[in-house]
Design an enzyme around this catalytic site. Structure first.
Site, PDB file in Angstrom:
ATOM      1  N   PHE A 255       0.851  -1.186   0.000  1.00 45.78           N
ATOM      2  CA  PHE A 255       0.000   0.000   0.000  1.00 45.78           C
ATOM      3  C   PHE A 255       0.885   1.233   0.000  1.00 45.78           C
ATOM      4  CE2 PHE A 255      -2.413   3.467   1.892  1.00 45.78           C
ATOM      5  CZ  PHE A 255      -3.545   3.451   1.084  1.00 45.78           C
TER       6      PHE A 255
ATOM      7  N   ASP B 124       9.254   2.598   1.604  1.00 53.00           N
ATOM      8  CA  ASP B 124       8.058   3.308   2.060  1.00 53.00           C
ATOM      9  C   ASP B 124       7.960   3.092   3.563  1.00 53.00           C
ATOM     10  OD1 ASP B 124       5.582   4.194   2.821  1.00 53.00           O
ATOM     11  OD2 ASP B 124       4.498   3.322   1.118  1.00 53.00           O
TER      12      ASP B 124
ATOM     13  N   LYS C  78       2.648   9.852   8.324  1.00 51.49           N
ATOM     14  CA  LYS C  78       1.954   9.406   9.531  1.00 51.49           C
ATOM     15  C   LYS C  78       2.592   9.917  10.840  1.00 51.49           C
ATOM     16  CE  LYS C  78      -0.870   5.773   7.672  1.00 51.49           C
ATOM     17  NZ  LYS C  78      -0.541   5.077   6.440  1.00 51.49           N
TER      18      LYS C  78
HETATM   19  C1  LIG Z   1      -0.802   5.326   5.014  1.00 53.00           C
HETATM   20  C2  LIG Z   1       0.232   4.904   4.069  1.00 53.00           C
HETATM   21  C3  LIG Z   1       0.463   5.592   2.860  1.00 53.00           C
HETATM   22  C4  LIG Z   1      -0.414   6.738   2.405  1.00 53.00           C
HETATM   23  O1  LIG Z   1      -0.369   7.826   3.260  1.00 53.00           O
HETATM   24  P1  LIG Z   1      -1.498   8.979   3.123  1.00 53.00           P
HETATM   25  O2  LIG Z   1      -1.058  10.005   4.122  1.00 53.00           O
HETATM   26  O3  LIG Z   1      -2.805   8.348   3.439  1.00 53.00           O
HETATM   27  O4  LIG Z   1      -1.435   9.473   1.736  1.00 53.00           O
HETATM   28  C5  LIG Z   1       1.497   5.173   2.048  1.00 53.00           C
HETATM   29  N1  LIG Z   1       2.276   4.129   2.387  1.00 53.00           N
HETATM   30  C6  LIG Z   1       2.078   3.433   3.533  1.00 53.00           C
HETATM   31  C7  LIG Z   1       2.994   2.309   3.859  1.00 53.00           C
HETATM   32  C8  LIG Z   1       1.051   3.784   4.404  1.00 53.00           C
HETATM   33  O5  LIG Z   1       0.850   3.088   5.519  1.00 53.00           O
END
Ligand SMILES: *Cc1c(COP(=O)(O)O)cnc(C)c1O
Length: 402
Positions: free
Chosen positions: A130, A215, A244
């Site tokens: 994701f 990521d 986050k």
């Molecule tokens: C939450 C998340 C995203 C996306 O972040 P947003 O602030 O919702 O755009 C991307 N990569 C990972 C691993 C995530 O947990």
């Protein structure tokens, strides 16, 4: 017309909170919930942390926003501290995780472009990943349910099974620019790859002249007991996306890169209106004040182990409900044998919050400042919820047999 003025994109629970304090959320009628969801790893220092409140209110009474047309001292300071704390030499601030990933993808493509290899635009990603909800990041994540109905998929992403080095190597072609990977898959269900996986990807990138992008939007900023989770594997990426937890609840993200990886990102090629705004920078700096304090990350690792051991003991008690406990630090997952939503409902009845994830997993992501007492309390509530669903299951079985 349906009842709400809002897009129907979220399956919301009929539950609203009025106030938060530390690891606790309060409804308007004063009911207290133990928050082990933390806004999905966002409230890294819990709710209403005094140091964050002070930083934000001080900044709010001084200056909210200018523009990236001007120097923003808080940005320089936070950038330097991120560089000091990580592999990176360069930082670009964003408002969200998806934008941090967009910057990472653009950085990798430009790196090859300015070297005269404009064909190298393809990025290898992993099943179950994701990376966000923008058009490029849904293509990177590759999940059908997020791509469907949104027109042509953004070109240039090749997906292989997570943890499969051989498949990753096979996917490398003359047009490959980079590999993009989560050190632990969060939304995918707290999937932890073998320790050798990131090291193998690093080697693969070095062999083929690719950039390694991690990521760390969910795993970063202390969540696993290291500042960034890739540190556990002893390798350095070329680019990392964070978000986050870095804002502790204030919307912000960042793309980190080595000097070399960022060499294509010259004036004018990328930008943002809000990214790196003084309010966000004040809070980001305040989060780092706490997370980078001596011993803080060691405490996260220690408390994570405590929670994990407690959950493992509960898993032994309820082998019919729990498949597996997995994760690192305070990024833990309960893989369920029954529907994860059923167990989440039972936990909520015990006034305890977790977050669902893929692979039938419940994520437990308490604020990093969680106390041992609160961990014990959480384990008691999870145990009671287990008992409820185990008993309901047994009763259902009996009825089926009768
Ligand atoms: C939450 C998340 C995203 C996306 O972040 P947003 O602030 O919702 O755009 C991307 N990569 C990972 C691993 C995530 O947990």
């Amino acid at each position: 017309m349906s009842g709400s003025a809002l897009y129907n994109t979220f399956a919301r629970l009929p539950l609203a909170f009025e106030r938060g304090e530390g690891c606790w959320l309060m409804t308007a009628d004063g009911t207290r919930y133990l928050d082990f969801a933390s806004g999905i790893a966002v409230n890294s220092l819990g709710h209403a942390h005094p140091h964050l409140v002070a930083a934000l209110t001080n900044q709010a009474s001084t200056l909210w926003h200018v523009s990236n047309l001007y120097e923003i001292p808080g940005q320089n300071r936070l950038g330097e501290r991120l560089v000091e704390a990580t592999f990176a030499d360069k930082v670009f601030f964003t408002n969200s995780g998806a934008e941090a990933l967009e910057c990472a993808i653009k950085t990798a493509r430009r790196y090859h472009y300015v070297r005269g290899e404009e064909n190298r635009i393809r990025i290898i990603t992993f099943e179950g990943a994701f990376h966000g909800r923008t058009l490029a990041t849904i293509a990177a994540g590759g999940q059908k349910k997020y791509l469907e109905g949104f027109g042509p998929k953004v070109e240039g992403f090749d997906q292989v099974p997570y943890g499969d080095l051989e498949a990753a190597e096979k996917a490398v072609g003359p047009d490959t620019a980079a590999i993009l990977v989560e050190p632990i898959q969060g939304e995918g269900g707290i999937r932890v790859p073998p320790g050798s996986f990131l090291r193998g990807l690093r080697e693969l990138c070095d062999r083929h002249g690719l950039l390694l992008i991690v990521d760390e939007v969910q795993t970063g900023i202390g969540r696993t007991g290291k500042f960034l989770a890739h540190e556990w594997s002893g390798i350095n990426p070329d680019i990392a996306a964070v978000a986050k937890g870095i804002g502790g609840g204030f919307p912000m993200g960042a793309c980190l890169a080595t000097e070399e990886a960022a060499s294509g990102m010259v004036p004018g090629v990328h930008g943002t209106t809000f990214g790196g705004n003084p309010l966000a920078m004040a809070v980001g700096n305040a989060v780092l004040d706490v997370v980078l304090e001596d011993g803080f990350l060691e405490e996260v690792a220690r408390k994570g182990l405590l929670l994990k051991q407690g959950l493992a003991a509960i898993a032994d008690e309820f082998p019919g409900v729990i498949e597996e406990i997995r994760g690192t630090g305070l990024l833990l997952g309960i893989r369920c044998k029954i529907a994860n939503t059923k167990l989440l409902d039972a936990m909520r009845a015990e006034k305890m919050l977790g977050a669902p994830a893929g692979d039938n997993v419940i994520r437990l992501l308490p604020p990093l400042i969680v106390s041992e007492e609160e961990i014990k309390e959480a384990l008691e509530r999870v145990r009671r919820a287990m008992r409820t669903v185990a008993e309901a299951d047994a009763a259902a079985e009996e009825r089926a047999q009768a």
